[in-house]
Design a protein around this motif. Structure first.
Motif, PDB file in Angstrom:
ATOM      1  N   GLY A  97       1.164  -0.844  -0.218  1.00  0.00           N
ATOM      2  CA  GLY A  97      -0.033  -0.125  -0.038  1.00  0.00           C
ATOM      3  C   GLY A  97       1.008   1.539  -0.014  1.00  0.00           C
ATOM      4  N   THR A  98       0.614   2.677   0.271  1.00  0.00           N
ATOM      5  CA  THR A  98       1.170   4.030   0.292  1.00  0.00           C
ATOM      6  C   THR A  98       1.101   4.249   1.452  1.00  0.00           C
ATOM      7  OG1 THR A  98       0.504   4.011  -2.551  1.00  0.00           O
ATOM      8  CG2 THR A  98       0.730   5.809  -0.638  1.00  0.00           C
ATOM      9  N   PHE A  99       2.241   4.960   1.759  1.00  0.00           N
ATOM     10  CA  PHE A  99       2.250   5.279   3.143  1.00  0.00           C
ATOM     11  C   PHE A  99       2.536   6.571   3.278  1.00  0.00           C
ATOM     12  CE2 PHE A  99       2.220   0.173   3.455  1.00  0.00           C
ATOM     13  CZ  PHE A  99       1.560   0.153   4.755  1.00  0.00           C
ATOM     14  N   THR A 100       2.439   7.178   4.516  1.00  0.00           N
ATOM     15  CA  THR A 100       3.265   8.934   4.336  1.00  0.00           C
ATOM     16  C   THR A 100       4.009   8.231   5.628  1.00  0.00           C
ATOM     17  OG1 THR A 100       0.894   9.951   4.099  1.00  0.00           O
ATOM     18  CG2 THR A 100       2.842  10.955   4.693  1.00  0.00           C
ATOM     19  N   VAL A 101       5.291   9.301   5.278  1.00  0.00           N
ATOM     20  CA  VAL A 101       6.623   9.014   5.618  1.00  0.00           C
ATOM     21  C   VAL A 101       7.113  10.530   5.838  1.00  0.00           C
ATOM     22  CG1 VAL A 101       8.662   8.670   5.916  1.00  0.00           C
ATOM     23  CG2 VAL A 101       7.418   6.606   4.490  1.00  0.00           C
ATOM     24  N   SER A 102       7.199  10.989   7.203  1.00  0.00           N
ATOM     25  CA  SER A 102       8.159  12.474   7.638  1.00  0.00           C
ATOM     26  C   SER A 102       9.183  11.537   8.102  1.00  0.00           C
ATOM     27  CB  SER A 102       7.465  12.495   9.081  1.00  0.00           C
ATOM     28  OG  SER A 102       5.680  12.474   8.688  1.00  0.00           O
ATOM     29  N   ILE A 103       9.932  12.348   7.378  1.00  0.00           N
ATOM     30  CA  ILE A 103      11.702  11.770   7.558  1.00  0.00           C
ATOM     31  C   ILE A 103      12.248  13.194   7.585  1.00  0.00           C
ATOM     32  CG2 ILE A 103      11.637  11.323   5.165  1.00  0.00           C
ATOM     33  CD1 ILE A 103      13.949   9.100   5.681  1.00  0.00           C
ATOM     34  N   ALA A 104      13.178  12.752   8.561  1.00  0.00           N
ATOM     35  CA  ALA A 104      15.377  13.888   8.421  1.00  0.00           C
ATOM     36  C   ALA A 104      15.652  13.066   8.233  1.00  0.00           C
ATOM     37  CB  ALA A 104      14.840  14.584   9.730  1.00  0.00           C
ATOM     38  N   ALA A 105      16.919  14.390   7.922  1.00  0.00           N
ATOM     39  CA  ALA A 105      18.111  13.165   7.330  1.00  0.00           C
ATOM     40  C   ALA A 105      19.276  14.249   7.399  1.00  0.00           C
ATOM     41  CB  ALA A 105      18.061  13.354   5.522  1.00  0.00           C
ATOM     42  N   GLY A 257      13.001   8.795  11.925  1.00  0.00           N
ATOM     43  CA  GLY A 257      11.272   9.057  10.743  1.00  0.00           C
ATOM     44  C   GLY A 257      10.064   8.972  11.487  1.00  0.00           C
ATOM     45  N   VAL A 258       9.033   8.909  10.958  1.00  0.00           N
ATOM     46  CA  VAL A 258       8.068   7.938  11.362  1.00  0.00           C
ATOM     47  C   VAL A 258       7.048   7.576  10.460  1.00  0.00           C
ATOM     48  CG1 VAL A 258       5.565   8.381  12.546  1.00  0.00           C
ATOM     49  CG2 VAL A 258       8.126   9.207  13.568  1.00  0.00           C
ATOM     50  N   VAL A 259       7.183   6.814  10.522  1.00  0.00           N
ATOM     51  CA  VAL A 259       6.030   6.096   9.216  1.00  0.00           C
ATOM     52  C   VAL A 259       4.276   5.865   9.447  1.00  0.00           C
ATOM     53  CG1 VAL A 259       5.149   3.668   7.620  1.00  0.00           C
ATOM     54  CG2 VAL A 259       8.069   4.629   8.342  1.00  0.00           C
ATOM     55  N   SER A 260       3.492   6.476   9.249  1.00  0.00           N
ATOM     56  CA  SER A 260       2.226   6.611   9.420  1.00  0.00           C
ATOM     57  C   SER A 260       1.395   5.354   9.127  1.00  0.00           C
ATOM     58  CB  SER A 260       1.604   7.792   9.209  1.00  0.00           C
ATOM     59  OG  SER A 260       2.794   8.856   9.565  1.00  0.00           O
ATOM     60  N   LYS A 261       0.601   5.285  10.703  1.00  0.00           N
ATOM     61  CA  LYS A 261      -0.649   4.234   9.713  1.00  0.00           C
ATOM     62  C   LYS A 261      -0.319   2.793   9.731  1.00  0.00           C
ATOM     63  CE  LYS A 261      -4.158   7.837   9.390  1.00  0.00           C
ATOM     64  NZ  LYS A 261      -5.371   8.124   8.355  1.00  0.00           N
ATOM     65  N   ALA A 262       0.568   2.382  10.000  1.00  0.00           N
ATOM     66  CA  ALA A 262       1.623   0.833   9.673  1.00  0.00           C
ATOM     67  C   ALA A 262       1.907   0.385  10.988  1.00  0.00           C
ATOM     68  CB  ALA A 262       2.962   1.521   9.236  1.00  0.00           C
ATOM     69  N   THR A 263       2.499  -1.004  10.979  1.00  0.00           N
ATOM     70  CA  THR A 263       2.742  -2.110  11.387  1.00  0.00           C
ATOM     71  C   THR A 263       4.220  -1.864  11.345  1.00  0.00           C
ATOM     72  OG1 THR A 263       2.615  -3.337   9.889  1.00  0.00           O
ATOM     73  CG2 THR A 263       0.470  -3.588  10.699  1.00  0.00           C
ATOM     74  N   VAL A 264       5.198  -2.596  12.308  1.00  0.00           N
ATOM     75  CA  VAL A 264       5.967  -2.475  12.404  1.00  0.00           C
ATOM     76  C   VAL A 264       7.181  -3.448  11.163  1.00  0.00           C
ATOM     77  CG1 VAL A 264       8.398  -3.070  13.442  1.00  0.00           C
ATOM     78  CG2 VAL A 264       6.698  -2.626  14.367  1.00  0.00           C
ATOM     79  N   ALA A 265       6.194  -4.204  10.662  1.00  0.00           N
ATOM     80  CA  ALA A 265       6.365  -4.816   9.461  1.00  0.00           C
ATOM     81  C   ALA A 265       6.116  -4.232   7.958  1.00  0.00           C
ATOM     82  CB  ALA A 265       5.801  -5.899   9.223  1.00  0.00           C
ATOM     83  N   ASP A 266       5.730  -3.061   7.969  1.00  0.00           N
ATOM     84  CA  ASP A 266       4.994  -2.129   6.446  1.00  0.00           C
ATOM     85  C   ASP A 266       6.203  -1.049   7.248  1.00  0.00           C
ATOM     86  OD1 ASP A 266       1.876  -3.344   6.306  1.00  0.00           O
ATOM     87  OD2 ASP A 266       1.207  -1.765   8.175  1.00  0.00           O
ATOM     88  N   ALA A 267       6.512  -0.690   8.057  1.00  0.00           N
ATOM     89  CA  ALA A 267       7.212   0.136   7.810  1.00  0.00           C
ATOM     90  C   ALA A 267       9.092  -0.315   7.541  1.00  0.00           C
ATOM     91  CB  ALA A 267       7.741   0.193  10.061  1.00  0.00           C
ATOM     92  N   ALA A 268       9.274  -1.257   7.942  1.00  0.00           N
ATOM     93  CA  ALA A 268      10.224  -2.435   7.437  1.00  0.00           C
ATOM     94  C   ALA A 268       9.729  -2.612   5.600  1.00  0.00           C
ATOM     95  CB  ALA A 268      10.441  -3.328   7.905  1.00  0.00           C
ATOM     96  N   VAL A 269       8.741  -2.824   5.622  1.00  0.00           N
ATOM     97  CA  VAL A 269       8.812  -2.370   3.533  1.00  0.00           C
ATOM     98  C   VAL A 269       9.087  -0.997   3.570  1.00  0.00           C
ATOM     99  CG1 VAL A 269       6.740  -3.135   2.015  1.00  0.00           C
ATOM    100  CG2 VAL A 269       7.545  -4.266   3.450  1.00  0.00           C
ATOM    101  N   VAL A 270       8.393  -0.277   3.998  1.00  0.00           N
ATOM    102  CA  VAL A 270       8.709   1.340   3.356  1.00  0.00           C
ATOM    103  C   VAL A 270       9.950   1.644   3.288  1.00  0.00           C
ATOM    104  CG1 VAL A 270       8.079   3.700   4.122  1.00  0.00           C
ATOM    105  CG2 VAL A 270       6.086   2.116   3.952  1.00  0.00           C
ATOM    106  N   LEU A 271      10.451   1.449   4.190  1.00  0.00           N
ATOM    107  CA  LEU A 271      11.691   2.139   4.364  1.00  0.00           C
ATOM    108  C   LEU A 271      13.108   0.759   3.478  1.00  0.00           C
ATOM    109  CD1 LEU A 271      12.754   2.134   8.483  1.00  0.00           C
ATOM    110  CD2 LEU A 271      12.227   4.205   6.382  1.00  0.00           C
ATOM    111  N   LYS A 272      12.580  -0.140   3.455  1.00  0.00           N
ATOM    112  CA  LYS A 272      13.321  -0.599   1.891  1.00  0.00           C
ATOM    113  C   LYS A 272      13.211  -0.152   0.951  1.00  0.00           C
ATOM    114  CE  LYS A 272      14.029  -5.800   0.423  1.00  0.00           C
ATOM    115  NZ  LYS A 272      14.010  -4.425  -1.552  1.00  0.00           N
ATOM    116  N   THR A 273      12.071  -0.362   0.930  1.00  0.00           N
ATOM    117  CA  THR A 273      11.807   0.565  -0.845  1.00  0.00           C
ATOM    118  C   THR A 273      12.458   1.711  -1.213  1.00  0.00           C
ATOM    119  OG1 THR A 273       9.035  -0.414  -0.632  1.00  0.00           O
ATOM    120  CG2 THR A 273       9.484   1.133  -2.148  1.00  0.00           C
TER     121      THR A 273
END
Length: 312
Positions: A97-105, A257-273
């Motif tokens: 799915g599509t997730f919103t990520v708030s991230i600082a680098a 950062g923060v991945v919104s409305k996600a499980t921890v497994a979702d967050a892992a997929v988002v960051l790998k993507t």
């Protein structure tokens, strides 16, 4: 005679109108005061939401952004790439799915990652906590996020160990916390030093070197060497949809950062993507707080640990 009666009638009518206006004004003023009080109460409640509320109610910044999106005034860009220096809020498209990520680098050539603790040494109960903004202020940091899991004072199960944490941490003063805790020595850790970072599968793989900038242990390790490292578990805390905090690294960059409305497994997929090389899960729920020129999430509850980006 008739003039006097007419004048008296006008005076009476004016008095009636004045009294009626005063009653109406008082009513609406009272209504506005109550509305203001309700808004304040809602704001206070939002600063320390329950875990259940966080599964359905977005944090303040996300809620404002979503309202702006509805009004058409702000469009969150879609990007599956990691940002450069600074703060980004973006939509990431994944096969989950599509997730919103708030991230600082932060470029580690010009910045350091440090962990600051409210306590100066190991603490088992009634440990000191601080708001993320206070950690940011006292360190002159330009970004910050909540740290690893801890035992909030508001949890009944934390009686006798309020605001304590069990994982390995080396703070900015080169003090190691929980060095003798063998129970949590098998969880992953992130180490930041020089212009790079290292992520290990188990804290016990790391010694007690004080020549690095920070050591932060938590679980699970989401991404390792660019590969998906966490796909789910039977731990219910990790499976609910909520705001998921993380710290990551790639080459000479560090990310929080923060991945919104996600499980921890979702967050892992988002960051790998997004192409993250390594990423470690942090605390979430009512502890979620992210700072970059102000709160992006939070402030949430008081924290015994904060992770910060500071200039070299």
């Amino acid at each position: 005679m008739y003039f006097k009666k007419g004048f008296a009638g006008i005076v009476f009518l004016v008095l009636v109108l004045l009294i009626t206006s005063a009653i109406v004004i008082s009513y609406y003023a009272g209504t506005k005061r109550q509305a203001a009080q309700d808004a304040v109460s809602a704001s206070v409640a939002a600063t320390n939401p329950t875990e259940e509320e966080l599964l359905t109610v977005p944090q303040d910044e996300e809620n404002r952004q979503e309202q702006d999106n509805v009004l058409g005034t702000i469009s969150v860009p879609t990007s599956n790439s990691l940002p450069g220096n600074g703060y980004s809020r973006q939509k990431v498209v994944t096969d989950r799915g599509t997730f919103t990520v708030s991230i600082a680098a932060a470029d580690l050539n010009s910045a350091r990652v440090i962990a600051d603790t409210a306590s100066s040494s190991n603490c088992g109960n009634d440990c000191s906590v601080m708001a993320l903004k206070d950690y940011v202020s006292r360190n002159g940091a330009f970004a910050g996020i909540n740290g690893p899991y801890f035992c909030p004072a508001t949890y009944a199960s934390c009686s006798g160990k309020k605001n304590s944490f069990d994982t390995l941490i080396m703070n900015k003063n080169k003090v190691y916390f929980n060095s003798d805790n063998n129970v949590y020595s098998t969880i992953p850790a992130a180490i930041f030093y020089g212009n790079t970072s290292r992520f290990v599968n188990q804290s016990l793989e790391w010694g007690r070197d004080t020549g690095v900038d920070s050591v932060i242990a938590n679980y699970p390790l989401l991404v390792r060497d660019g590969n998906l490292n966490f796909t789910g578990s039977g731990d219910g805390k990790l499976n609910g949809k909520g705001n998921r905090s993380f710290i990551g690294g790639k080459d000479n960059y560090a990310y929080i950062g923060v991945v919104s409305k996600a499980t921890v497994a979702d967050a892992a997929v988002v960051l790998k993507t997004m192409g993250m090389k390594n990423a470690l899960n942090l605390d979430s729920g009512g502890s979620t707080a992210l700072w970059f020129s102000g709160y992006k999430f939070g402030p949430g509850r008081g924290l015994p640990i904060a992770i910060l980006f500071v200039r070299k």
